[in-house]
Write a protein that holds these residues in place. Sequence first.
Motif, mmCIF file in Angstrom:
data_model
loop_
_atom_site.group_PDB
_atom_site.id
_atom_site.type_symbol
_atom_site.label_atom_id
_atom_site.label_comp_id
_atom_site.label_asym_id
_atom_site.label_seq_id
_atom_site.Cartn_x
_atom_site.Cartn_y
_atom_site.Cartn_z
ATOM 1 N N LEU A 18 0.829 -1.206 0.000
ATOM 2 C CA LEU A 18 0.000 0.000 0.000
ATOM 3 C C LEU A 18 0.864 1.257 0.000
ATOM 4 O O LEU A 18 0.558 2.227 -0.707
ATOM 5 N N ILE A 19 1.934 1.246 0.762
ATOM 6 C CA ILE A 19 2.844 2.395 0.799
ATOM 7 C C ILE A 19 3.490 2.601 -0.563
ATOM 8 O O ILE A 19 3.551 3.727 -1.071
ATOM 9 N N VAL A 20 3.967 1.519 -1.171
ATOM 10 C CA VAL A 20 4.577 1.618 -2.508
ATOM 11 C C VAL A 20 3.563 2.163 -3.510
ATOM 12 O O VAL A 20 3.864 3.070 -4.295
ATOM 13 N N GLY A 21 2.339 1.629 -3.479
ATOM 14 C CA GLY A 21 1.293 2.111 -4.380
ATOM 15 C C GLY A 21 0.951 3.571 -4.142
ATOM 16 O O GLY A 21 0.719 4.335 -5.084
ATOM 17 N N ALA A 22 0.935 3.992 -2.869
ATOM 18 C CA ALA A 22 0.622 5.384 -2.527
ATOM 19 C C ALA A 22 1.722 6.333 -2.981
ATOM 20 O O ALA A 22 1.477 7.528 -3.162
ATOM 21 N N ILE A 23 2.909 5.824 -3.191
ATOM 22 C CA ILE A 23 4.014 6.654 -3.703
ATOM 23 C C ILE A 23 4.057 6.620 -5.224
ATOM 24 O O ILE A 23 4.178 7.656 -5.881
ATOM 25 N N VAL A 24 3.946 5.422 -5.808
ATOM 26 C CA VAL A 24 4.090 5.265 -7.259
ATOM 27 C C VAL A 24 2.945 5.920 -8.030
ATOM 28 O O VAL A 24 3.185 6.660 -8.998
ATOM 29 N N ALA A 25 1.707 5.691 -7.642
ATOM 30 C CA ALA A 25 0.566 6.228 -8.396
ATOM 31 C C ALA A 25 0.588 7.756 -8.481
ATOM 32 O O ALA A 25 0.525 8.310 -9.593
ATOM 33 N N PRO A 26 0.694 8.478 -7.371
ATOM 34 C CA PRO A 26 0.759 9.943 -7.491
ATOM 35 C C PRO A 26 2.001 10.426 -8.240
ATOM 36 O O PRO A 26 1.956 11.442 -8.939
ATOM 37 N N SER A 27 3.113 9.691 -8.098
ATOM 38 C CA SER A 27 4.334 10.066 -8.819
ATOM 39 C C SER A 27 4.122 9.993 -10.324
ATOM 40 O O SER A 27 4.546 10.883 -11.066
ATOM 41 N N LEU A 28 3.468 8.935 -10.786
ATOM 42 C CA LEU A 28 3.186 8.802 -12.220
ATOM 43 C C LEU A 28 2.247 9.902 -12.709
ATOM 44 O O LEU A 28 2.443 10.455 -13.795
ATOM 45 N N VAL A 29 1.252 10.224 -11.925
ATOM 46 C CA VAL A 29 0.338 11.311 -12.297
ATOM 47 C C VAL A 29 1.102 12.625 -12.363
ATOM 48 O O VAL A 29 0.940 13.406 -13.308
ATOM 49 N N LEU A 30 1.948 12.874 -11.386
ATOM 50 C CA LEU A 30 2.743 14.102 -11.362
ATOM 51 C C LEU A 30 3.674 14.184 -12.568
ATOM 52 O O LEU A 30 3.763 15.221 -13.228
ATOM 53 N N ILE A 31 4.355 13.096 -12.870
ATOM 54 C CA ILE A 31 5.239 13.063 -14.043
ATOM 55 C C ILE A 31 4.444 13.308 -15.319
ATOM 56 O O ILE A 31 4.894 14.038 -16.205
ATOM 57 N N SER A 32 3.245 12.720 -15.417
ATOM 58 C CA SER A 32 2.429 12.918 -16.628
ATOM 59 C C SER A 32 2.006 14.372 -16.801
ATOM 60 O O SER A 32 1.782 14.825 -17.916
ATOM 61 N N LYS A 33 1.901 15.104 -15.712
ATOM 62 C CA LYS A 33 1.520 16.525 -15.778
ATOM 63 C C LYS A 33 2.728 17.422 -16.018
ATOM 64 O O LYS A 33 2.647 18.396 -16.747
ATOM 65 N N ILE A 34 3.853 17.104 -15.400
ATOM 66 C CA ILE A 34 5.040 17.959 -15.481
ATOM 67 C C ILE A 34 5.875 17.662 -16.726
ATOM 68 O O ILE A 34 6.297 18.571 -17.439
ATOM 69 N N ALA A 35 6.147 16.384 -16.986
ATOM 70 C CA ALA A 35 7.014 15.988 -18.105
ATOM 71 C C ALA A 35 6.448 14.744 -18.786
ATOM 72 O O ALA A 35 7.002 13.645 -18.662
ATOM 73 N N PRO A 36 5.341 14.892 -19.526
ATOM 74 C CA PRO A 36 4.702 13.716 -20.145
ATOM 75 C C PRO A 36 5.593 12.966 -21.129
ATOM 76 O O PRO A 36 5.415 11.771 -21.324
ATOM 77 N N SER A 37 6.572 13.630 -21.697
ATOM 78 C CA SER A 37 7.448 12.958 -22.664
ATOM 79 C C SER A 37 8.264 11.841 -22.011
ATOM 80 O O SER A 37 8.689 10.906 -22.681
ATOM 81 N N VAL A 38 8.487 11.936 -20.701
ATOM 82 C CA VAL A 38 9.219 10.897 -19.984
ATOM 83 C C VAL A 38 8.463 9.569 -20.043
ATOM 84 O O VAL A 38 9.063 8.501 -20.068
ATOM 85 N N LEU A 39 7.145 9.631 -20.099
ATOM 86 C CA LEU A 39 6.316 8.422 -20.100
ATOM 87 C C LEU A 39 5.995 7.919 -21.502
ATOM 88 O O LEU A 39 5.261 6.948 -21.651
ATOM 89 N N GLN A 40 6.540 8.571 -22.516
ATOM 90 C CA GLN A 40 6.305 8.140 -23.893
ATOM 91 C C GLN A 40 7.569 7.466 -24.420
ATOM 92 O O GLN A 40 8.615 8.099 -24.530
ATOM 93 N N PHE A 41 7.448 6.172 -24.738
ATOM 94 C CA PHE A 41 8.601 5.444 -25.248
ATOM 95 C C PHE A 41 8.128 4.330 -26.170
ATOM 96 O O PHE A 41 6.964 3.945 -26.146
ATOM 97 N N GLN A 42 9.041 3.853 -27.005
ATOM 98 C CA GLN A 42 8.697 2.827 -27.981
ATOM 99 C C GLN A 42 8.407 1.493 -27.295
ATOM 100 O O GLN A 42 9.009 1.157 -26.277
ATOM 101 N N TYR A 43 7.484 0.767 -27.889
ATOM 102 C CA TYR A 43 7.105 -0.565 -27.416
ATOM 103 C C TYR A 43 6.741 -0.550 -25.928
ATOM 104 O O TYR A 43 7.130 -1.427 -25.157
ATOM 105 N N ALA A 44 5.965 0.435 -25.535
ATOM 106 C CA ALA A 44 5.591 0.620 -24.135
ATOM 107 C C ALA A 44 4.856 -0.608 -23.585
ATOM 108 O O ALA A 44 5.104 -1.028 -22.450
ATOM 109 N N TYR A 45 3.959 -1.176 -24.374
ATOM 110 C CA TYR A 45 3.194 -2.338 -23.904
ATOM 111 C C TYR A 45 4.135 -3.500 -23.579
ATOM 112 O O TYR A 45 4.000 -4.160 -22.553
ATOM 113 N N LEU A 46 5.093 -3.731 -24.434
ATOM 114 C CA LEU A 46 6.058 -4.813 -24.221
ATOM 115 C C LEU A 46 6.910 -4.536 -22.981
ATOM 116 O O LEU A 46 7.076 -5.418 -22.125
ATOM 117 N N VAL A 47 7.425 -3.336 -22.861
ATOM 118 C CA VAL A 47 8.283 -2.979 -21.728
ATOM 119 C C VAL A 47 7.519 -3.100 -20.413
ATOM 120 O O VAL A 47 7.995 -3.718 -19.451
#
Length: 139
Positions: A18-47
């Motif tokens: 639960l602690i890991v999830g409470a850190i990772v989920a908001p971090s991903l949302v924050l990254i998607s708002k601040i620097a969305p290009s970081v979350l865009q990469f080739q073959y994302a589904y495979l990775v």
Amino acid sequence: FAEYDFSKKISPLYKKSLIVGAIVAPSLVLISKIAPSVLQFQYAYLVLGVCTLIPFIYILVRRPKLFPKVMEIIPFFVFLYMAFELVALHTGLWSFPGQYIGNVNILHLSFPLEEFFFWVLISSAVTAAYHEYVVDDGK
């Protein structure tokens, strides 16, 4: 789903997850708002699919008795997820515009090989193993 264990015992890993999830989920949302290009990469589904397999394999190595238990639920969910996949593609509920290692064609409908493997085939076993390891008593 596949067991008749009515134990009230919960894994001690539950709080840590639960602690890991409470850190990772908001971090991903924050990254998607601040620097969305970081979350865009080739073959994302495979990775991302391979990233889910790493803890899955770890769990099965640590608790090999879970292997048959999580594998026995796959046949039921394969039919369920395949039906859902084909209906969703047919009705336009979703599509796959990204890069993939291959395609599966069924009934004139095409979807990524990664979708077939990671979602249709093994997602139920992965989810069951995670549940057994993190929430349930692990038996």
